[in-house]
Scaffold this motif. Structure first.
Motif, PDB file in Angstrom:
ATOM      1  N   VAL A  38       0.836  -1.200   0.000  1.00  0.00           N
ATOM      2  CA  VAL A  38       0.000   0.000   0.000  1.00  0.00           C
ATOM      3  C   VAL A  38       0.873   1.253   0.000  1.00  0.00           C
ATOM      4  N   ASP A  39       0.591   2.166  -0.919  1.00  0.00           N
ATOM      5  CA  ASP A  39       1.295   3.453  -0.986  1.00  0.00           C
ATOM      6  C   ASP A  39       1.032   4.236   0.299  1.00  0.00           C
ATOM      7  N   PRO A  40       2.047   4.885   0.877  1.00  0.00           N
ATOM      8  CA  PRO A  40       1.831   5.683   2.092  1.00  0.00           C
ATOM      9  C   PRO A  40       0.809   6.811   1.908  1.00  0.00           C
ATOM     10  N   SER A  41       0.624   7.258   0.660  1.00  0.00           N
ATOM     11  CA  SER A  41      -0.361   8.309   0.364  1.00  0.00           C
ATOM     12  C   SER A  41      -1.561   7.733  -0.381  1.00  0.00           C
ATOM     13  N   LEU A  42      -1.913   6.492  -0.053  1.00  0.00           N
ATOM     14  CA  LEU A  42      -3.044   5.830  -0.709  1.00  0.00           C
ATOM     15  C   LEU A  42      -4.282   6.715  -0.676  1.00  0.00           C
ATOM     16  N   LEU A  43      -4.616   7.264   0.481  1.00  0.00           N
ATOM     17  CA  LEU A  43      -5.747   8.174   0.602  1.00  0.00           C
ATOM     18  C   LEU A  43      -5.245   9.593   0.423  1.00  0.00           C
ATOM     19  N   SER A  44      -5.632  10.208  -0.681  1.00  0.00           N
ATOM     20  CA  SER A  44      -5.178  11.552  -0.997  1.00  0.00           C
ATOM     21  C   SER A  44      -6.361  12.457  -1.314  1.00  0.00           C
ATOM     22  N   VAL A  45      -6.070  13.693  -1.727  1.00  0.00           N
ATOM     23  CA  VAL A  45      -7.111  14.714  -1.829  1.00  0.00           C
ATOM     24  C   VAL A  45      -7.027  15.434  -3.172  1.00  0.00           C
ATOM     25  N   SER A  46      -8.172  15.595  -3.810  1.00  0.00           N
ATOM     26  CA  SER A  46      -8.320  16.433  -4.997  1.00  0.00           C
ATOM     27  C   SER A  46      -9.104  17.674  -4.607  1.00  0.00           C
ATOM     28  N   ILE A  47      -8.683  18.836  -5.089  1.00  0.00           N
ATOM     29  CA  ILE A  47      -9.383  20.081  -4.774  1.00  0.00           C
ATOM     30  C   ILE A  47      -9.739  20.796  -6.073  1.00  0.00           C
ATOM     31  N   GLU A  48     -10.988  21.216  -6.185  1.00  0.00           N
ATOM     32  CA  GLU A  48     -11.452  21.909  -7.380  1.00  0.00           C
ATOM     33  C   GLU A  48     -10.577  23.135  -7.653  1.00  0.00           C
ATOM     34  N   PHE A  49     -10.213  23.319  -8.919  1.00  0.00           N
ATOM     35  CA  PHE A  49      -9.202  24.295  -9.314  1.00  0.00           C
ATOM     36  C   PHE A  49      -9.499  25.695  -8.778  1.00  0.00           C
ATOM     37  N   PHE A  50     -10.674  26.240  -9.072  1.00  0.00           N
ATOM     38  CA  PHE A  50     -10.945  27.624  -8.690  1.00  0.00           C
ATOM     39  C   PHE A  50     -11.009  27.795  -7.179  1.00  0.00           C
ATOM     40  N   ALA A  51     -11.400  26.729  -6.453  1.00  0.00           N
ATOM     41  CA  ALA A  51     -11.585  26.809  -5.006  1.00  0.00           C
ATOM     42  C   ALA A  51     -10.295  26.600  -4.230  1.00  0.00           C
ATOM     43  N   PHE A  52      -9.229  26.159  -4.895  1.00  0.00           N
ATOM     44  CA  PHE A  52      -8.001  25.804  -4.183  1.00  0.00           C
ATOM     45  C   PHE A  52      -7.475  26.916  -3.285  1.00  0.00           C
ATOM     46  N   PRO A  53      -7.334  28.167  -3.755  1.00  0.00           N
ATOM     47  CA  PRO A  53      -6.813  29.194  -2.843  1.00  0.00           C
ATOM     48  C   PRO A  53      -7.651  29.345  -1.583  1.00  0.00           C
ATOM     49  N   GLY A  54      -8.982  29.212  -1.709  1.00  0.00           N
ATOM     50  CA  GLY A  54      -9.846  29.308  -0.535  1.00  0.00           C
ATOM     51  C   GLY A  54      -9.602  28.193   0.455  1.00  0.00           C
ATOM     52  N   LYS A  70      -0.025  12.034  10.302  1.00  0.00           N
ATOM     53  CA  LYS A  70       0.465  11.459  11.559  1.00  0.00           C
ATOM     54  C   LYS A  70       0.164   9.967  11.624  1.00  0.00           C
ATOM     55  N   LEU A  71      -1.004   9.571  11.146  1.00  0.00           N
ATOM     56  CA  LEU A  71      -1.385   8.158  11.181  1.00  0.00           C
ATOM     57  C   LEU A  71      -0.597   7.326  10.182  1.00  0.00           C
ATOM     58  N   ARG A  72      -0.346   7.867   8.979  1.00  0.00           N
ATOM     59  CA  ARG A  72       0.269   7.099   7.905  1.00  0.00           C
ATOM     60  C   ARG A  72       1.777   7.287   7.814  1.00  0.00           C
ATOM     61  N   GLY A  73       2.310   8.344   8.435  1.00  0.00           N
ATOM     62  CA  GLY A  73       3.748   8.595   8.332  1.00  0.00           C
ATOM     63  C   GLY A  73       4.147   9.300   7.060  1.00  0.00           C
ATOM     64  N   ALA A  74       3.182   9.740   6.260  1.00  0.00           N
ATOM     65  CA  ALA A  74       3.426  10.477   5.019  1.00  0.00           C
ATOM     66  C   ALA A  74       2.195  11.333   4.735  1.00  0.00           C
ATOM     67  N   PRO A  75       2.376  12.508   4.146  1.00  0.00           N
ATOM     68  CA  PRO A  75       1.223  13.369   3.889  1.00  0.00           C
ATOM     69  C   PRO A  75       0.386  12.856   2.727  1.00  0.00           C
ATOM     70  N   PRO A  76      -0.921  13.097   2.737  1.00  0.00           N
ATOM     71  CA  PRO A  76      -1.717  12.828   1.536  1.00  0.00           C
ATOM     72  C   PRO A  76      -1.185  13.659   0.370  1.00  0.00           C
ATOM     73  N   ALA A  77      -1.266  13.117  -0.820  1.00  0.00           N
ATOM     74  CA  ALA A  77      -0.902  13.870  -2.013  1.00  0.00           C
ATOM     75  C   ALA A  77      -2.066  14.780  -2.404  1.00  0.00           C
ATOM     76  N   PHE A  78      -1.770  15.811  -3.201  1.00  0.00           N
ATOM     77  CA  PHE A  78      -2.775  16.755  -3.676  1.00  0.00           C
ATOM     78  C   PHE A  78      -2.906  16.656  -5.185  1.00  0.00           C
ATOM     79  N   ARG A  79      -4.116  16.722  -5.658  1.00  0.00           N
ATOM     80  CA  ARG A  79      -4.388  17.003  -7.072  1.00  0.00           C
ATOM     81  C   ARG A  79      -5.254  18.258  -7.091  1.00  0.00           C
TER      82      ARG A  79
END
Length: 483
Positions: A38-54, A70-79
Motif C-alpha cells: 500500500v502506498d503511504p499516500s493511498l488516501l489523498s485529496v483532490s481540490i477543485e481548481f478555482f476553489a483551491f486558494p480558498g 500522523k497516522l500514515r507517516g506520510a502526507p496525503p498527495a494533492f491534485r
C-alpha cells in the motif's frame, strides 16, 4: 467456517440487537502472497481548481490532512483540478491567485484567470502535487506559460494534467473544432500536447483522466500515445459510484454495501494493470461518492463507512492512490471539511488511515469472500511479520429504526500467547447520521477545526486458545489491535 447463532442482547437503551450469524476468519501468521503493498499516500485529496486558494485559508485543510499524515507517516498527495481547470486562463500579471465573478458564493465560475501566486500556494503543500491545466480551450501557448510557472514554483510537483475528463468534450468544445471527440481523437491530442510541452517542462504529464470507463480507457490510450508514453509520469481515472446530477437518485445502502464495493472497484484492475505494464502509477485522480456534489447520501456516516471500504478495495484492485474530491466551499455534500465543520466521510478517512498505520511498506489482504455484507481485512508491517491490526466491517444497512442486528465475528489463529486484544469502534446511531449526530471513533469526535475532541477509547476483548469473538453491529466497523 460459518455457523448460525441466534441470540438476543438487550441494551440499557431498550434496543434489541439480534446477533444473526457467527462467522469465523483465520488470521494468517504472516502476510500471504496475495497481500498488496500500500502506498503511504493511498488516501489523498483532490481540490477543485478555482476553489483551491480558498481551501488554503481553512484551518481544516491543515489539521485534517496533518491528522492523516500522523497516522500514515506520510502526507496525503494533492491534485488541484476539476471542471474549472478547463475554464481557466493563466495571467502572468495577475496579483491574486484567482480572479472570477459568480452570482452566488455557492456557484462555480464559468470562466476565470489565475496568476503566479496560485502556484506559490501550491508550492507550500506537503507531499506530491499534481496540477490540472486547461486543454479544452485549445490555447497551447497559454497552457505552456502556466505549466512553466508550475514547474518553477511547485517544489513537490509530481505531474501536470492537461484537461479534465476529456471524454466529456463535445464537438462544441474549442479543441474539437466542430468535429466529434472520440477516444482516438483525444489520444492523438494528448500525444501532440505531451510532445510539444515536454521540451518546456519535461516528462511530467498525467495521462488519461477519463470518467467514462471502459469505452475511454488507459488500455486504449497507451497504443495511441506510442513513443510519447515516455512523457507520461502517471495515469489517472475518475470514479464516482453514483450520480446526483440532473435529479438522479442516490442510494446509501447500495453505496456502502461491501459486496457492491468489491464488485465496483474490480473494474479498475485492468486499468491498473495497463498502467503498471508500462511502468506508470495508476491513480483514481478524482473520486468521491456521487457526481454533482453527492446529493443526500454523501455527508452521512454510511458514506464514511464507504470511504473506509472503498480505499481498501481500491488498493486491492491495484489503484496506487485515491484522490477524494473537495468541491465548492460551502456547497459540497461530499467534502471532508468546510469552513466550520468536519463531515462524517472524514471520519472514515481517518479510521482507515489508522487501520493502515505508519508501516512502510504496509501490506494489505482481504480475508472475506467479498460476496457478503461482511468485510474483514488484515494489514501487515512486512512479508514475515504478524498482522498488527484487523479491520471488521458490517455493511448491512441500518436506517435508525427497528431492530439493529449484529454480526458475531470470530478471529482464530491469534496465537496462544494472547489473553486479550483491544478494539476501537467506528459507529453512529444509524447509517444516515451526520457528524454531530453521534458519529464517533472510539467515542471521540473532531471539532470544527478538525482537531481531535474527546478521548478515543478501546474495548478489551478476551482471547481464548488463540480465538477472539467481536460483535459488529449493522452499519459499523471495528479495528482489532493484535499488538
Amino acid at each position: 467456517m460459518r455457523w448460525l447463532l441466534i441470540s438476543k442482547i438487550i441494551l440499557s437503551s431498550g434496543y434489541v440487537l439480534l446477533a444473526q450469524t457467527t462467522t469465523t476468519f483465520v488470521v494468517p501468521s504472516a502476510a500471504p502472497s496475495s497481500a498488496v503493498t500500500v502506498d503511504p499516500s493511498l488516501l489523498s485529496v483532490s481540490i477543485e481548481f478555482f476553489a483551491f486558494p480558498g481551501y488554503t485559508e481553512l484551518s481544516g485543510t491543515t489539521t485534517c490532512l496533518a491528522n492523516i499524515e500522523k497516522l500514515r507517516g506520510a502526507p496525503p498527495a494533492f491534485r488541484i483540478g476539476g471542471t474549472t481547470q478547463d475554464r481557466a486562463t493563466f495571467d502572468a500579471n495577475l496579483a491574486q491567485p484567482v480572479n472570477y465573478t459568480v452570482a452566488s458564493p455557492a456557484d462555480a465560475p464559468t470562466t476565470l484567470t489565475y496568476g503566479p501566486s496560485f502556484f506559490t500556494l501550491a508550492g507550500q503543500l506537503a507531499g506530491d502535487v499534481t496540477i490540472g491545466l486547461n486543454r479544452q480551450l485549445n490555447n497551447l501557448n497559454n497552457t505552456r506559460a502556466g505549466a512553466e510557472e508550475a514547474v518553477q514554483c511547485v517544489t513537490g510537483l509530481l505531474a501536470l494534467e492537461l484537461g479534465n475528463e476529456p471524454d466529456l468534450y463535445s464537438s462544441s468544445s474549442p479543441i474539437a473544432g466542430g468535429a466529434s471527440w472520440t477516444p482516438a481523437t483525444d489520444g492523438a491530442s494528448q500525444k501532440s500536447w505531451f510532445t510539444d510541452l515536454s521540451s518546456s517542462v519535461g516528462d511530467i504529464f498525467q495521462g488519461a483522466v477519463y470518467l467514462q470507463y471502459p469505452r475511454w480507457s488507459i488500455a486504449g490510450l497507451i497504443p495511441i500515445l506510442g513513443d510519447a508514453i515516455a512523457f507520461v509520469k502517471t495515469f489517472s481515472g475518475h470514479s464516482y459510484p453514483q450520480s446526483a446530477c440532473g435529479g438522479a437518485s442516490t442510494n446509501l445502502s447500495n453505496l456502502m454495501s461491501h459486496s457492491g464495493i468489491v464488485s465496483y472497484t474490480s473494474q479498475y484492475a485492468a486499468e491498473a494493470e495497463a498502467a503498471h505494464g508500462v511502468g506508470k502509477s495508476y491513480f483514481l485522480g478524482e473520486t468521491n461518492s456521487a457526481t454533482c456534489g453527492g446529493g443526500g447520501i454523501s455527508p452521512t456516516f454510511g458514506a464514511g463507512l464507504w470511504v473506509m471500504d472503498y480505499v481498501l478495495q481500491g488498493a486491492l484492485a491495484g489503484v496506487d492512490r485515491l484522490y477524494f474530491h473537495q468541491g465548492t466551499i460551502g456547497n459540497c455534500a461530499y467534502c471532508f471539511w468546510s469552513t466550520s465543520s468536519v463531515a462524517a466521510p472524514y471520519y472514515g478517512a481517518y479510521f482507515v488511515s489508522e487501520f493502515l498505520g505508519p508501516s512502510s511498506p504496509a501490506r494489505l489482504v482481504m480475508l472475506d469472500s467479498g460476496s457478503t455484507s461482511l468485510g474483514v481485512y488484515a494489514v501487515f508491517s512486512g512479508i514475515n511479520s504478524a498482522a498488527p491490526r484487523i479491520l471488521l466491517y458490517n455493511s448491512a444497512y441500518y436506517s435508525g429504526s427497528g431492530t439493529r442486528s449484529s454480526a458475531n465475528i470470530v478471529l482464530s489463529g491469534l496465537g496462544s500467547n494472547l489473553s486479550s486484544v483491544q478494539a476501537k469502534r467506528f459507529t453512529a446511531p444509524s447509517a444516515p447520521a451526520l457528524s454531530g449526530q453521534g458519529v464517533t471513533i472510539g467515542g471521540g469526535t473532531f471539532d470544527s477545526s478538525c482537531a481531535l475532541a474527546g478521548t478515543q477509547a478501546t474495548e478489551s476483548v478476551r482471547v481464548s486458545q488463540g480465538t477472539a469473538s467481536i460483535g459488529v453491529q449493522d452499519s459499523e466497523a471495528v479495528i482489532v489491535y493484535l499488538s
